[in-house]
Design a protein around this motif. Structure first.
Motif, mmCIF file in Angstrom:
data_model
loop_
_atom_site.group_PDB
_atom_site.id
_atom_site.type_symbol
_atom_site.label_atom_id
_atom_site.label_comp_id
_atom_site.label_asym_id
_atom_site.label_seq_id
_atom_site.Cartn_x
_atom_site.Cartn_y
_atom_site.Cartn_z
ATOM 1 N N ASP A 386 0.733 -1.009 0.068
ATOM 2 C CA ASP A 386 -0.206 -0.359 0.066
ATOM 3 C C ASP A 386 0.830 1.443 -0.204
ATOM 4 N N MET A 387 0.816 2.331 -1.132
ATOM 5 C CA MET A 387 1.456 3.149 -1.202
ATOM 6 C C MET A 387 0.623 4.887 -1.282
ATOM 7 N N LEU A 391 -0.366 8.026 -5.075
ATOM 8 C CA LEU A 391 -0.329 7.266 -5.902
ATOM 9 C C LEU A 391 -0.980 6.184 -5.776
ATOM 10 N N ALA A 392 -2.065 6.269 -5.347
ATOM 11 C CA ALA A 392 -3.279 5.256 -6.020
ATOM 12 C C ALA A 392 -3.886 5.479 -7.239
ATOM 13 N N ASP A 393 -4.061 4.643 -7.886
ATOM 14 C CA ASP A 393 -4.772 4.853 -9.254
ATOM 15 C C ASP A 393 -6.401 4.000 -8.659
ATOM 16 N N ASN A 394 -6.619 3.505 -7.919
ATOM 17 C CA ASN A 394 -8.054 3.358 -7.421
ATOM 18 C C ASN A 394 -8.699 2.257 -8.318
ATOM 19 N N GLY A 398 -6.543 -8.256 -10.011
ATOM 20 C CA GLY A 398 -7.137 -8.894 -9.296
ATOM 21 C C GLY A 398 -6.805 -9.192 -7.683
ATOM 22 N N ARG A 399 -5.385 -9.312 -7.416
ATOM 23 C CA ARG A 399 -6.044 -8.946 -5.512
ATOM 24 C C ARG A 399 -4.962 -8.071 -4.891
ATOM 25 N N ALA A 400 -4.772 -7.204 -6.099
ATOM 26 C CA ALA A 400 -3.803 -5.753 -5.999
ATOM 27 C C ALA A 400 -4.763 -4.524 -5.476
ATOM 28 N N SER A 401 -5.212 -3.835 -4.393
ATOM 29 C CA SER A 401 -5.787 -2.928 -4.188
ATOM 30 C C SER A 401 -5.715 -1.836 -5.331
ATOM 31 N N GLY A 402 -6.306 -0.687 -5.293
ATOM 32 C CA GLY A 402 -6.129 0.320 -6.065
ATOM 33 C C GLY A 402 -5.003 0.893 -5.262
ATOM 34 N N ARG A 403 -4.977 1.353 -4.641
ATOM 35 C CA ARG A 403 -3.553 1.869 -3.237
ATOM 36 C C ARG A 403 -2.320 0.813 -3.836
ATOM 37 N N GLU A 404 -2.189 -0.301 -4.290
ATOM 38 C CA GLU A 404 -1.552 -0.985 -3.987
ATOM 39 C C GLU A 404 -0.575 -1.489 -5.624
ATOM 40 N N TRP A 405 0.541 -1.430 -5.103
ATOM 41 C CA TRP A 405 1.684 -1.607 -6.152
ATOM 42 C C TRP A 405 3.459 -3.068 -5.774
ATOM 43 N N GLY A 443 1.924 5.336 2.503
ATOM 44 C CA GLY A 443 1.033 4.516 3.185
ATOM 45 C C GLY A 443 2.243 3.611 4.125
ATOM 46 N N GLU A 444 2.602 2.707 3.658
ATOM 47 C CA GLU A 444 3.634 1.460 4.244
ATOM 48 C C GLU A 444 5.037 2.200 4.456
ATOM 49 N N ALA A 445 5.404 2.884 2.873
ATOM 50 C CA ALA A 445 6.208 3.651 2.638
ATOM 51 C C ALA A 445 6.839 4.890 3.546
#
Length: 470
Positions: A386-387, A391-394, A398-405, A443-445
């Motif tokens: 989660d970034m 940076l979210a594309d929303n 797959g299992r990736a959310s709109g905030r994950e890269w 996010g996590e970073a």
């Protein structure tokens, strides 16, 4: 070994591990010349008999496809809708793509495009998403990708337009950095309005080096880095994407793409040929590419596939996949210097190594046996993180959310300007350099970003110099 690789990639004084001079192990490029071809060399341990396949694969990678019908039967079948006429147009010199920019007078968005999808509208589609059988729901008219180009007699789907505004960030010591915040629009729609709930995601073409090595990393070693509930309390909760493999007819670990939405180099290549160029392959046999049922003229346009065959036959597909797997990682530069050692310590101290895992050892590989058993230094965990909102594309995939890269590999990052002629980074090229890319982390970073921001300016420069040496 992996525990060591994840945490202690250097001595306390910043001395590098001896193997890091060759970040691709024995497959590291033997040519250490720093020029525009730095990403275009073959695996250093590729047997001589396979060099011919690599060179022919390069020719297919560079081939300019044309529309059908044409006298060049081995090169027709482009489109009808497409984003580029060759793999090389997006991955110029096997490097990174970029957003449209005035510095490229003849350039449009050829190395960048928009992914499209909509939320599920029925229970059946929700079930397919939950099971992993599909990773996204196509926009009903425009499909999963906006193709801005078309063959003669057809209209492109639309044009991506980007505008930026600047956001000021103040760092430790009073240094001010301006970050550019993008806004995306689609204009000149060629086939009617978009679905009102359409989600878009901008993507630039990533660099091509080291793909076969990342493919050869054991799944268990990647999964070992997962911590979805953040049980160790470090604020990092990476997790794997699980993607349906059409080739194997089952869910697999996602490794490639900005959201880890492809399981291997073969399926990544098939997806690009179909989505970017409208070319059929044995695994994606639709000659009309991403044309939807609402684009019947497109679906019934002439194509380059003869009866029972595809526009890119298996032998050509095999060669371009082989080429993609064997683009070598360049040797490290400035390894062990004072700046490198200090920057390496700071990289770990601020927490960058928590996601940008320095090293893995590749496992057995039936498709690339020469890439097995190599100690590699890609600086990625290949997991989703989660970034944050910025940076979210929303747009879930797959299992990736709109905030994950997926954590992108850092090897070769310092050669981006040499190879690609720019220093634009992140999934949409909004960051103009490494410093801006770090400051976009959230996010996590966030803790790592804030720790970087608090460093003295000289230490920030040391950390950036270390990243640019990778």
């Amino acid at each position: 070994i992996i525990a060591f690789c994840n945490t202690s990639f250097a001595e306390p004084d910043g001395r590098p591990h001896p193997s890091e001079s060759r970040p691709g192990g024995a497959a590291t490029a033997t040519n250490s010349t720093v020029n525009r071809n730095a990403f275009s060399h073959s695996s250093g341990n590729l047997e001589f008999a396979k060099e011919f396949d690599f060179k022919i694969g390069n020719a297919v990678f560079r081939k300019l496809w044309v529309s059908s019908p044409a006298s060049t039967k081995s090169s027709d079948g482009l489109g009808p809708l497409y984003n580029a006429r060759s793999c090389q147009r997006c991955h110029l010199k096997d490097g990174r793509g970029h957003p449209p920019n005035a510095n490229w007078p003849a350039d449009n968005a050829v190395s960048m495009f928009l992914k499209l999808s909509i939320p599920p509208q029925t229970d059946a589609v929700r079930k397919a998403l939950a099971s992993g059988r599909i990773s996204a729901v196509p926009e009903p008219t425009y499909g999963l990708q906006l193709q801005d180009l078309a063959i003669q007699g057809h209209a492109g789907e639309g044009r991506m337009e980007i505008s930026y505004h600047e956001k000021q960030v103040t760092l430790g010591g009073g240094e001010t950095v301006s970050l550019r915040v993008p806004t995306y629009r689609i204009n000149a729609l060629g086939y009617g309005p978009l679905h009102p709930a359409t989600m878009i995601s901008p993507r630039v073409a990533p660099q091509m080096i080291g793909l076969g090595l990342l493919e050869a990393v054991r799944e268990t070693d990647i999964i070992a880095g997962e911590d979805p509930q953040d049980q160790n309390g470090d604020g990092i909760s990476g997790r794997a994407n699980r993607i349906w493999s059409d080739a194997r007819n089952r869910l697999m670990l996602g490794r490639f793409g900005w959201k880890a939405a492809k399981p291997d180099v073969h399926e990544q290549t098939v997806g690009a040929l179909s989505g970017d160029m409208g070319l059929s392959t044995p695994l994606a046999a639709a000659a009309f590419g991403d044309c939807t049922e609402r684009q019947q003229k497109c679906r019934h346009a002439p194509h380059g596939a003869s009866i029972g065959k595809t526009e890119v036959p298996e032998n050509l597909l095999r060669l371009v996949v082989f080429y993609s797997r064997n683009l070598a990682v360049p040797p490290r530069r400035n390894l062990g210097t004072t700046i490198d050692r200090r920057g390496r310590v700071l990289f770990k101290q601020v927490g960058c190594a928590s996601c940008h895992t320095p090293s893995f050892t590749t496992g057995p590989s039936s498709v690339s046996p020469h890439l097995a058993g190599q100690r590699i230094w890609p600086y990625t965990d290949m997991l989703l993180h989660d970034m944050g909102d910025g940076l979210a594309d929303n747009r879930p995939e797959g299992r990736a959310s709109g905030r994950e890269w997926r954590t992108p590999p850092l090897w070769g990052i310092g050669l981006t300007n040499v190879v690609s002629g720019h220093t634009y980074l992140l999934h949409d090229g909004r960051a103009r350099n490494v410093k801006e890319a770090i400051l976009w982390h959230d996010g996590e970073a966030r803790l790592s970003r804030d720790a970087f921001s608090r460093l003295a300016k000289k230490d920030r420069e040391r950390l950036i110099a270390f990243v640019n040496s990778l």
